[in-house]
Design a protein around this motif. Structure first.
Motif, PDB file in Angstrom:
ATOM      1  N   ALA A   1      26.484  -9.113  17.034  1.00 17.01           N
ATOM      2  CA  ALA A   1      25.786  -9.429  15.979  1.00 17.01           C
ATOM      3  C   ALA A   1      24.854 -10.372  16.598  1.00 17.01           C
ATOM      4  N   VAL A   2      25.245 -11.462  17.455  1.00 15.15           N
ATOM      5  CA  VAL A   2      24.460 -12.654  18.169  1.00 15.15           C
ATOM      6  C   VAL A   2      23.376 -12.101  18.812  1.00 15.15           C
ATOM      7  N   GLY A   3      23.649 -11.159  19.661  1.00 13.65           N
ATOM      8  CA  GLY A   3      22.748 -10.662  20.530  1.00 13.65           C
ATOM      9  C   GLY A   3      21.373  -9.844  19.526  1.00 13.65           C
ATOM     10  N   PHE A   4      22.018  -8.947  18.532  1.00 16.19           N
ATOM     11  CA  PHE A   4      20.967  -8.573  17.729  1.00 16.19           C
ATOM     12  C   PHE A   4      20.131  -9.767  17.010  1.00 16.19           C
ATOM     13  N   ALA A   5      20.568 -10.657  16.452  1.00 17.15           N
ATOM     14  CA  ALA A   5      19.939 -11.947  15.837  1.00 17.15           C
ATOM     15  C   ALA A   5      19.028 -12.627  16.888  1.00 17.15           C
ATOM     16  N   ARG A   6      19.443 -12.694  17.874  1.00 21.04           N
ATOM     17  CA  ARG A   6      18.428 -13.480  19.087  1.00 21.04           C
ATOM     18  C   ARG A   6      17.444 -12.647  19.219  1.00 21.04           C
ATOM     19  N   MET A   7      17.670 -11.460  19.631  1.00 27.12           N
ATOM     20  CA  MET A   7      16.354 -10.391  19.898  1.00 27.12           C
ATOM     21  C   MET A   7      15.694 -10.300  18.685  1.00 27.12           C
ATOM     22  N   ARG A   8      15.913 -10.564  17.698  1.00 21.54           N
ATOM     23  CA  ARG A   8      15.165 -10.623  16.411  1.00 21.54           C
ATOM     24  C   ARG A   8      14.485 -11.726  15.867  1.00 21.54           C
ATOM     25  N   ASN A   9      14.860 -12.798  16.822  1.00 23.45           N
ATOM     26  CA  ASN A   9      14.220 -14.211  16.555  1.00 23.45           C
ATOM     27  C   ASN A   9      14.845 -14.690  15.370  1.00 23.45           C
TER      28      ASN A   9
ATOM     29  N   ARG B   1      22.856 -21.626  17.364  1.00 16.04           N
ATOM     30  CA  ARG B   1      22.206 -21.447  16.355  1.00 16.04           C
ATOM     31  C   ARG B   1      21.427 -20.286  15.807  1.00 16.04           C
ATOM     32  N   LEU B   2      22.394 -19.183  15.923  1.00 16.14           N
ATOM     33  CA  LEU B   2      22.140 -17.989  15.676  1.00 16.14           C
ATOM     34  C   LEU B   2      22.637 -17.312  14.509  1.00 16.14           C
ATOM     35  N   PRO B   3      22.177 -16.580  13.418  1.00 18.95           N
ATOM     36  CA  PRO B   3      22.695 -16.130  12.375  1.00 18.95           C
ATOM     37  C   PRO B   3      23.476 -15.092  12.769  1.00 18.95           C
ATOM     38  N   VAL B   4      24.922 -15.096  11.865  1.00 20.12           N
ATOM     39  CA  VAL B   4      25.747 -13.839  11.861  1.00 20.12           C
ATOM     40  C   VAL B   4      26.569 -13.918  10.526  1.00 20.12           C
ATOM     41  N   LEU B   5      26.949 -13.020   9.965  1.00 21.84           N
ATOM     42  CA  LEU B   5      27.576 -12.862   8.568  1.00 21.84           C
ATOM     43  C   LEU B   5      29.018 -12.419   8.874  1.00 21.84           C
ATOM     44  N   LEU B   6      30.109 -13.030   8.544  1.00 17.67           N
ATOM     45  CA  LEU B   6      31.270 -12.757   8.897  1.00 17.67           C
ATOM     46  C   LEU B   6      32.049 -12.608   7.511  1.00 17.67           C
TER      47      LEU B   6
ATOM     48  N   ALA C   1      10.345 -26.406  27.842  1.00 22.60           N
ATOM     49  CA  ALA C   1      10.615 -25.417  26.712  1.00 22.60           C
ATOM     50  C   ALA C   1      11.843 -25.060  26.558  1.00 22.60           C
ATOM     51  N   GLY C   2      12.458 -25.119  25.080  1.00 21.17           N
ATOM     52  CA  GLY C   2      13.853 -24.755  24.886  1.00 21.17           C
ATOM     53  C   GLY C   2      13.728 -23.373  23.922  1.00 21.17           C
ATOM     54  N   GLY C   3      14.866 -23.028  23.664  1.00 21.54           N
ATOM     55  CA  GLY C   3      15.018 -21.787  22.791  1.00 21.54           C
ATOM     56  C   GLY C   3      14.083 -21.754  21.364  1.00 21.54           C
ATOM     57  N   GLY C   4      13.721 -23.249  20.840  1.00 20.22           N
ATOM     58  CA  GLY C   4      13.086 -22.892  19.624  1.00 20.22           C
ATOM     59  C   GLY C   4      11.630 -22.406  20.009  1.00 20.22           C
ATOM     60  N   VAL C   5      11.085 -22.531  21.186  1.00 23.67           N
ATOM     61  CA  VAL C   5       9.757 -21.985  21.395  1.00 23.67           C
ATOM     62  C   VAL C   5       9.888 -20.416  21.153  1.00 23.67           C
ATOM     63  N   ILE C   6      10.973 -19.788  21.853  1.00 23.85           N
ATOM     64  CA  ILE C   6      10.975 -18.371  21.498  1.00 23.85           C
ATOM     65  C   ILE C   6      11.120 -17.972  20.263  1.00 23.85           C
ATOM     66  N   TYR C   7      12.124 -18.643  19.548  1.00 28.49           N
ATOM     67  CA  TYR C   7      12.413 -18.176  18.237  1.00 28.49           C
ATOM     68  C   TYR C   7      11.249 -18.207  17.146  1.00 28.49           C
ATOM     69  N   SER C   8      10.502 -19.411  17.253  1.00 27.93           N
ATOM     70  CA  SER C   8       9.397 -19.603  16.495  1.00 27.93           C
ATOM     71  C   SER C   8       8.269 -18.802  16.944  1.00 27.93           C
ATOM     72  N   GLU C   9       8.362 -17.953  17.789  1.00 24.40           N
ATOM     73  CA  GLU C   9       7.169 -17.144  18.532  1.00 24.40           C
ATOM     74  C   GLU C   9       5.935 -18.109  18.929  1.00 24.40           C
ATOM     75  N   ALA C  10       6.097 -19.160  19.535  1.00 29.58           N
ATOM     76  CA  ALA C  10       5.332 -20.094  19.997  1.00 29.58           C
ATOM     77  C   ALA C  10       4.879 -19.952  21.526  1.00 29.58           C
ATOM     78  N   THR C  11       4.941 -18.953  22.020  1.00 29.17           N
ATOM     79  CA  THR C  11       4.531 -18.743  23.647  1.00 29.17           C
ATOM     80  C   THR C  11       3.332 -18.834  23.588  1.00 29.17           C
TER      81      THR C  11
END
Length: 633
Positions: free
Chosen positions: A76-84, A113-118, A240-250
């Motif tokens: 689920a984490v891998g999925f959420a990270r890939m989907r930003n 800081r990746l969303p998963v629902l348990l 540049a940290g992960g926030g750049v990728i997640y916010s699609e700021a490249t």
């Protein structure tokens, strides 16, 4: 008021199928499928509800059988990270060990800081049958179960003792899943009797609901102050940290760098913010960084952190930014991170903040000489990478050569996945990124066993990309079982299984700290010495992978590896495992940075005493970044 009579579990499943996220006007299914392993704590509740939903509305909540509860959270984490972070998966388990197996995955999700629902099962709310099988009995209270261990590793936790509590809990859970600041693991513990209890729910609970994911803008006064700081700097650097990728700021970071001439270094999560061959791309920074990035970091008088939480690896345990007058500007959607290192806080979305700062710096340029220095250092490092890729070490290849072959064979949009051992550090400094989503290394928790499960999530999130999972033998032995899930679902992963007979990363660290690789190799116990320093164990991991249903190719050397990887691109169906042995004693090129791991202050072992002397010498360079940013004119 119109109502719908459903069990609590049926209500959960139907509600989840109607939730959407939205950013920039584009909607995404928020929870695309449910992974699960059934036991008495969730079989007749959530299990029955998922069955009904599959029959009632196929595709609204696809169910996938997992093999390990921790593994399914990693998926689920891998999925959420890939989907930003705009979509995720739900995970359900039974009570007891099924639930607590998910705790490690929950910690990983929250730290990253990746969303998963348990959705773990829980004890009887009525206590009619207590204590039930697998129930923890507390002598102090009857309202505690093992699920309470989720509280410190979840960003939102609730236990649904009564059906009436469900609507507010569901809405609270969705709020956190879609909050870029607060997101992480969300846990809704579901007592097994409440799961099966019927209730008349408001029909509006099951209407389509769209959760807006905001892009907070920075305060203009702080943008102006940050711009003044940049203009006053002689040697600015952007990290540049992960926030750049997640916010699609490249694209925004590329525009900023090209407009200002400020070079860009990358954290593990931020790798891919610029293509590796961009003239202002320095690559990785910190303890696992490139010499190019670390050289400019040591001289930088102003550091602009974008979407980074400044972990110890990024700052080389607070030694890499060595200028005594260095100042920080921190652009981050999370206030606590924006205030780190006594930095000027720009609390905002990375894309919005970069756009505003670029506009405020119109006409500014760091200078041709500074641009040229960055380009020269980056080119020098790229030659180091090429040498590491083509080392020609025999009889077994070096790990850097394996990385080089995978990088060469993979396409520009393909994804490399890794998490633990020596591989993440080597990938950080050596991998040539070409796409913002092409580098997927979990290094917030660096959890052994994440690789295959996380790679499965990556592939489910974007089936059109080839996914290369790089995993060492130590991490493979921790958790390889989601290979079976990939076989079941027909998901093709290319798993490069690197066999080096032990824990290569911690072995090298042990040696550098004077502990002589103690306990880090897979060896028989020697009858003569009584220690674990005998012969190599006859463990056949390739045979193990084959027994799990994967297609397996054994290769010897980089030539055979290249051929096997090229052939694997055309294979249809499930996972392909390519097994290759490497020499664990060949290190990757040095980053010329430090990592703080304390060494015993007193010891009888000479190697430990020598390591302690080195440690104390390096420790002198460590500092706290407490200086206030100067007031802008």
């Amino acid at each position: 008021m119109e109502t719908v009579r459903l069990t609590t579990a049926q209500a959960v499943v139907r509600f989840l199928g109607r939730q959407w996220s939205e950013r920039d006007g584009v909607e995404h299914r928020l929870v695309e499928r449910c992974l699960g392993i059934f036991g008495h704590g969730n079989l007749a509740g959530l299990g029955e509800a998922l069955l009904e939903e599959e029959l009632r509305d196929p595709g609204s909540m696809t169910f996938t059988t997992a093999r390990n509860e921790q593994g399914m959270v990693h998926t689920a984490v891998g999925f959420a990270r890939m989907r930003n972070r705009l979509s995720t998966l739900a995970c359900t388990s039974s009570i007891g060990p099924g639930a607590t197996n998910m705790v490690t995955g929950a910690a990983l999700a929250t730290i990253n800081r990746l969303p998963v629902l348990l959705l773990p099962g829980d004890v009887f709310a009525t206590r009619a049958s207590g204590p039930v099988l697998q129930e923890l009995e507390s002598p102090a209270t009857y309202d505690v179960s093992v699920n309470d261990v989720f509280r410190p590793v979840s960003r939102f936790f609730d236990r649904i003792w009564r059906p009436e509590q469900l609507p507010s809990a569901l809405l609270g859970a969705m709020r956190v899943l879609t909050d870029p600041v607060e997101t992480g693991a969300v846990t809704l513990a579901l007592p097994q009797d409440v799961q099966a209890e019927a209730y008349d729910w408001p029909a509006e609970l099951f209407e389509k609901r769209v959760w807006h994911v905001p892009r907070p803008v920075p305060e203009k006064a702080l943008v102006d102050r940050a711009a003044a700081l940049v203009r006053s700097a002689q040697r600015p650097l952007l990290v540049a940290g992960g926030g750049v990728i997640y916010s699609e700021a490249t694209e925004a970071i590329r525009a900023f760098a090209e407009a200002t001439g400020i070079p860009v270094a990358e954290t593990q999560a931020g790798k891919g913010s610029l293509p590796y061959d961009h003239p202002l791309a320095l690559g990785a920074i910190g303890a696992t960084g490139t010499r190019a990035a670390n050289a400019l970091a040591r001289d930088a008088d102003l550091v602009i952190g974008v979407g980074t939480r400044w972990s110890d690896f990024t700052t080389a345990s607070r030694t890499v930014f060595a200028d005594p007058d260095v100042r920080f500007v921190n652009l981050n959607v999370a206030g606590p991170d924006a205030h780190k290192e006594a930095g000027l806080p720009l609390v905002a979305d990375a894309r919005e903040g970069l756009t505003a700062l670029t506009a405020a710096l119109e006409g500014y340029d760091a200078g041709a000489a500074y641009r040229e220095r960055a380009a020269t250092l980056a080119a020098e490092w790229d030659r180091v990478v090429e040498d590491a890729y083509t080392l020609g070490h025999t009889p077994l290849p070096a790990q850097s050569e394996v990385i080089g072959v995978v990088n060469e064979v993979s396409g520009p949009r393909d994804v490399v996945v890794c998490a633990a051992g020596s591989m993440p550090g080597d990938l950080h400094k050596l991998w040539r990124t070409r796409d913002p989503k092409g580098y997927h290394v979990e290094y917030g928790y660096s959890c052994m066993g994440y690789e295959i499960a996380g790679g499965l999530g990556v592939k489910l999130a974007d089936p059109e990309r080839e996914v290369y999972v790089l995993v060492g033998d130590g991490s493979y032995l921790m958790m390889a079982t989601e290979l079976v899930t990939a076989v079941q679902e027909g998901v093709r992963l290319v798993v490069v299984l690197v066999q080096n007979q032990g824990f290569a990363s911690i072995g090298a660290l042990s040696e550098s700290l004077g502990s002589q690789r103690f306990g880090t190799c897979y060896r028989y116990r020697d009858p003569a010495s009584g220690r674990l320093d005998g012969g190599v164990l006859p463990v056949d991991l390739a045979a193990n992978a084959e027994s799990l249903g994967a297609q397996v190719v054994r290769v010897h050397g980089v030539g055979e590896l290249r051929k096997a990887l090229e052939a694997a691109r055309g294979v249809e169906g499930g996972p392909v495992v390519v097994h290759v042995e490497t020499d664990p004693l060949v290190p990757a090129p040095d980053s010329e940075a430090w990592w703080d791991v304390p060494v015993a202050e007193v010891a009888e072992v000479e190697s430990t005493r020598a390591a302690r002397a080195t440690y104390e010498r390096e420790k002198h360079a460590q500092r706290h970044y407490l200086a206030q940013p100067p007031t802008a004119p």
